[in-house]
Design a protein around this motif. Structure first.
Motif, short mmCIF file in Angstrom:
data_model
loop_
_atom_site.label_atom_id
_atom_site.label_comp_id
_atom_site.label_asym_id
_atom_site.label_seq_id
_atom_site.Cartn_x
_atom_site.Cartn_y
_atom_site.Cartn_z
N THR A 1 3.19 -0.80 4.09
CA THR A 1 2.87 0.49 3.49
C THR A 1 4.13 1.33 3.27
N ARG B 1 0.86 -1.18 0.00
CA ARG B 1 0.00 0.00 0.00
C ARG B 1 0.90 1.23 0.00
N ALA C 1 -6.53 4.66 5.87
CA ALA C 1 -5.66 3.96 4.92
C ALA C 1 -5.83 2.45 4.95
N ALA D 1 1.02 5.52 0.88
CA ALA D 1 0.44 6.73 1.46
C ALA D 1 1.28 7.91 1.00
N THR E 1 -3.55 6.19 -0.29
CA THR E 1 -4.18 7.19 0.56
C THR E 1 -3.43 8.51 0.42
N TRP F 1 -4.34 6.38 9.58
CA TRP F 1 -4.08 4.96 9.31
C TRP F 1 -5.36 4.13 9.33
#
Length: 313
Positions: free
Chosen positions: A257, A4, A210, A6, A216, A207
């Motif tokens: 992430t 993932r 996310a 961010a 995100t 978070w």
């Protein structure tokens, strides 16, 4: 393991000289306290600071509309237009965002993208930006003249291109959205019903948001406003809050992430002028090893990295 990403965007932070007379970052040990003439901070969690070019070799000072479009499309927007575009995207940039938004391309690849910021519902309606439904009364009713003056930022257009409805203050009050200033103080000062949060609380909300997305995004622009106002007090307040939030985000980063922090152009690092600077800007990275970071040269590489990591190129 699935990855993932961010992306924390902060408007108007460049890499200037370590001169306390003009640079509020020289007064602090912030993660974004990067300097041309002095060592930068030791980043936690094996973080890295990359130095990238916001000018793209295009004459003039880099501006928000074109460089935010570059970040959110992965395309060299100033080069494609042959100029820097200030403020809000013009027709050409809106067309580029509609076609090449990384949010749109992530959606087409089956990835979920989300915008952590929450805005008043009447504001999003005036911009004709898709939003989540609300059950509470509207916070205000803009006059027709005020509504005509409102223009969407590149980020809002990037998410609209991907058909991702934006969060409202109702979501923020429910613990599912963040105000752009992180704490909610700015919204409350305008009489808006925003929740009061510490930076650590905001990181927890971030978070939680996310956890349901592959990508995100969060944007913060008070540092740029302080730079234009040449206001040390406002600059310290904005940078202190963002740094506390960022440190909490990094300290609680899930192992799956990757976190990127970037700006679009310089400004607040030199309060001797009201305008944007030609300085390079920092890109911070926290996460597992990423050899592709070595090739970062412009702010557009941020968007390209998001697409690459999420296999949506």
């Amino acid at each position: 393991m699935a990855v993932r990403v961010a992306l924390l965007f902060i408007d108007g932070v460049g890499i200037g000289r370590k001169d306390p007379a003009i640079n509020p970052l020289a007064h602090r040990e912030h993660l974004l306290s990067c300097f041309q003439d002095a060592p930068g901070p030791l980043l936690p969690e094996d973080g890295r600071c990359l130095v990238v070019d916001p000018t793209f070799g295009v004459a003039g000072r880099p501006q928000s509309a074109s460089n935010q479009t570059a970040i959110l499309t992965g395309e060299p927007a100033p080069v494609l237009l042959g100029q820097h575009v200030l403020g809000y995207p013009n027709a050409a940039l809106r067309g580029l965002l509609a076609q090449r938004s990384i949010v749109k391309r992530l959606g087409e690849a089956g990835r979920v993208a989300t915008f952590a910021n929450a805005y008043p519902a009447p504001y999003l309606d005036a911009l004709a930006i898709p939003r989540r439904p609300t059950s509470s009364p509207p916070e205000f009713t803009p006059t027709p003249a005020a509504a005509r003056r409102m223009k969407p930022s590149a980020a809002k257009l990037a998410f609209a291109a991907g058909h991702v409805p934006l969060r409202t203050l109702e979501d923020a009050r429910a613990g599912d959205g963040l105000t752009h200033d992180i704490t909610g103080a700015s919204a409350r000062a305008y009489g808006l019903p925003a929740p009061e949060r510490s930076p650590a609380d905001a990181a927890e909300v971030f978070w939680r948001i996310a956890s349901g997305a592959d990508f995100t995004f969060f944007e913060h622009y008070l540092a740029d406003e302080a730079g234009h106002a040449q206001d040390f007090t406002a600059a310290h307040a904005a940078l202190d809050t963002f740094d506390a939030f960022l440190r909490a985000v990094v300290a609680t980063r899930p192992s799956d992430t990757r976190v990127l922090v970037c700006s679009d152009h310089g400004n607040v690092e030199d309060l001797s002028t009201r305008g944007h600077t030609l300085h390079a800007v920092p890109v911070l990275y926290f996460g597992p090893p990423a050899p592709e970071l070595e090739s970062f040269s412009t702010v557009a590489d941020v968007g390209r990295a998001v697409l690459r990591w999420l296999e949506a190129e």
